[in-house]
Design a protein around this motif. Structure first.
Motif, PDB file in Angstrom:
ATOM      1  N   VAL A  68     -17.185 -40.494  12.688  1.00  0.00           N
ATOM      2  CA  VAL A  68     -17.062 -39.281  11.881  1.00  0.00           C
ATOM      3  C   VAL A  68     -17.991 -38.230  12.478  1.00  0.00           C
ATOM      4  O   VAL A  68     -18.862 -38.552  13.285  1.00  0.00           O
ATOM      5  N   LYS A  69     -17.808 -36.987  12.060  1.00  0.00           N
ATOM      6  CA  LYS A  69     -18.698 -35.932  12.534  1.00  0.00           C
ATOM      7  C   LYS A  69     -20.074 -36.118  11.878  1.00  0.00           C
ATOM      8  O   LYS A  69     -20.162 -36.408  10.681  1.00  0.00           O
ATOM      9  N   GLN A  70     -21.126 -35.968  12.654  1.00  0.00           N
ATOM     10  CA  GLN A  70     -22.475 -36.139  12.120  1.00  0.00           C
ATOM     11  C   GLN A  70     -22.719 -35.099  11.027  1.00  0.00           C
ATOM     12  O   GLN A  70     -22.508 -33.911  11.231  1.00  0.00           O
ATOM     13  N   ASP A  71     -23.148 -35.571   9.854  1.00  0.00           N
ATOM     14  CA  ASP A  71     -23.340 -34.698   8.696  1.00  0.00           C
ATOM     15  C   ASP A  71     -24.473 -35.278   7.849  1.00  0.00           C
ATOM     16  O   ASP A  71     -24.275 -36.229   7.091  1.00  0.00           O
ATOM     17  N   PHE A  72     -25.667 -34.698   7.961  1.00  0.00           N
ATOM     18  CA  PHE A  72     -26.831 -35.239   7.272  1.00  0.00           C
ATOM     19  C   PHE A  72     -26.736 -35.126   5.747  1.00  0.00           C
ATOM     20  O   PHE A  72     -27.075 -36.077   5.050  1.00  0.00           O
ATOM     21  N   HIS A 106     -34.777 -38.406  11.260  1.00  0.00           N
ATOM     22  CA  HIS A 106     -33.690 -38.189  12.215  1.00  0.00           C
ATOM     23  C   HIS A 106     -33.178 -36.749  12.131  1.00  0.00           C
ATOM     24  O   HIS A 106     -32.959 -36.097  13.149  1.00  0.00           O
ATOM     25  N   GLU A 107     -33.008 -36.251  10.908  1.00  0.00           N
ATOM     26  CA  GLU A 107     -32.530 -34.882  10.738  1.00  0.00           C
ATOM     27  C   GLU A 107     -33.528 -33.882  11.332  1.00  0.00           C
ATOM     28  O   GLU A 107     -33.141 -32.939  12.025  1.00  0.00           O
ATOM     29  N   LYS A 108     -34.804 -34.096  11.096  1.00  0.00           N
ATOM     30  CA  LYS A 108     -35.831 -33.204  11.660  1.00  0.00           C
ATOM     31  C   LYS A 108     -35.831 -33.271  13.183  1.00  0.00           C
ATOM     32  O   LYS A 108     -35.979 -32.252  13.854  1.00  0.00           O
ATOM     33  N   PHE A 109     -35.666 -34.450  13.716  1.00  0.00           N
ATOM     34  CA  PHE A 109     -35.616 -34.613  15.166  1.00  0.00           C
ATOM     35  C   PHE A 109     -34.438 -33.847  15.754  1.00  0.00           C
ATOM     36  O   PHE A 109     -34.579 -33.137  16.749  1.00  0.00           O
ATOM     37  N   VAL A 110     -33.266 -33.969  15.144  1.00  0.00           N
ATOM     38  CA  VAL A 110     -32.076 -33.279  15.649  1.00  0.00           C
ATOM     39  C   VAL A 110     -32.263 -31.769  15.542  1.00  0.00           C
ATOM     40  O   VAL A 110     -31.923 -31.032  16.470  1.00  0.00           O
ATOM     41  N   LYS A 111     -32.826 -31.290  14.435  1.00  0.00           N
ATOM     42  CA  LYS A 111     -33.071 -29.854  14.282  1.00  0.00           C
ATOM     43  C   LYS A 111     -34.074 -29.367  15.325  1.00  0.00           C
ATOM     44  O   LYS A 111     -33.914 -28.292  15.896  1.00  0.00           O
ATOM     45  N   ASN A 117     -33.320 -26.538  22.491  1.00  0.00           N
ATOM     46  CA  ASN A 117     -32.244 -26.172  23.408  1.00  0.00           C
ATOM     47  C   ASN A 117     -31.857 -24.709  23.247  1.00  0.00           C
ATOM     48  O   ASN A 117     -31.552 -24.040  24.217  1.00  0.00           O
ATOM     49  N   VAL A 118     -31.884 -24.177  22.009  1.00  0.00           N
ATOM     50  CA  VAL A 118     -31.501 -22.792  21.766  1.00  0.00           C
ATOM     51  C   VAL A 118     -32.552 -21.838  22.308  1.00  0.00           C
ATOM     52  O   VAL A 118     -32.238 -20.773  22.807  1.00  0.00           O
ATOM     53  N   ASN A 119     -33.829 -22.229  22.254  1.00  0.00           N
ATOM     54  CA  ASN A 119     -34.913 -21.342  22.647  1.00  0.00           C
ATOM     55  C   ASN A 119     -35.188 -21.314  24.138  1.00  0.00           C
ATOM     56  O   ASN A 119     -36.257 -20.896  24.546  1.00  0.00           O
TER      57      ASN A 119
END
Length: 178
Positions: A68-72, A106-111, A117-119
């Motif tokens: 499924v699509k990752q969705d925290f 995990h959510e904090k790590f992904v964010k 990557n954006v910066n």
């Protein structure tokens, strides 16, 4: 030449190669399809039977994007639905709490990874500490986090810290009741 009787026929060689070929044919798209089917059946069990185990498994699949699509937020919802609602399911309390704690990290790590990557990636001056810590620039960011933060030792420290805090809270509650 002495015959030992251990000759292999061409048919035996083909039979030995078949399992290896079957493993290679089981591609990532096949795995993804199998995981999507598993998610479908877990979803049915969760909706129709209000099954806590199915909700827990769906939470895990949404957290890690398996089939499924990752969705925290949806992962948290399913973990919450798997939480014990009666005395019959009290044994699920600890696994659900551990899963919710890991989900939060995990959510904090992904964010963090997305923000990094954006910066601007490796050339961002604000990430100099990360680059210094990383050392070898040929390693990927993911492999570093996995090897240093998401290893068994870190998970064990997290679990033991959580258990210790839980024990302290229970002791405080017991003392307040007396």
């Amino acid at each position: 030449a002495k015959d030992t009787g251990t000759t292999t026929s061409p048919m035996d060689a083909e039979q030995q190669q078949q399992p290896q070929q079957q493993e290679e044919e089981y591609t990532s798209s096949s795995r993804q399809s199998d995981l999507a089917m598993a998610a479908h059946y877990f979803r049915q069990a969760a909706e129709r039977k209000n099954n806590p185990r199915a909700n827990f498994n769906l939470g895990f699949m949404y957290e890690w994007g398996l089939g499924v699509k990752q969705d925290f937020p949806l992962a948290k919802r399913h973990y919450d639905l798997a939480a014990p609602s009666s005395s019959y399911t009290k044994e699920a309390e600890v696994p659900v709490q551990i899963a919710l704690t890991i989900l939060s990290f995990h959510e904090k790590f992904v964010k963090f990874q997305m923000a990094y990557n954006v910066n601007g990636g490796d050339d961002d001056e604000g990430m100099a500490f990360f680059l210094f810590w990383r050392g070898n620039r040929t390693k990927s960011k993911r492999s570093i986090f996995v090897s240093h933060l998401l290893n068994w030792e870190s998970a064990m420290i997290l679990v033991l810290t959580w258990a210790l805090l839980k024990m302290f809270r229970r002791r405080q509650q017991q003392q307040q009741q007396q």
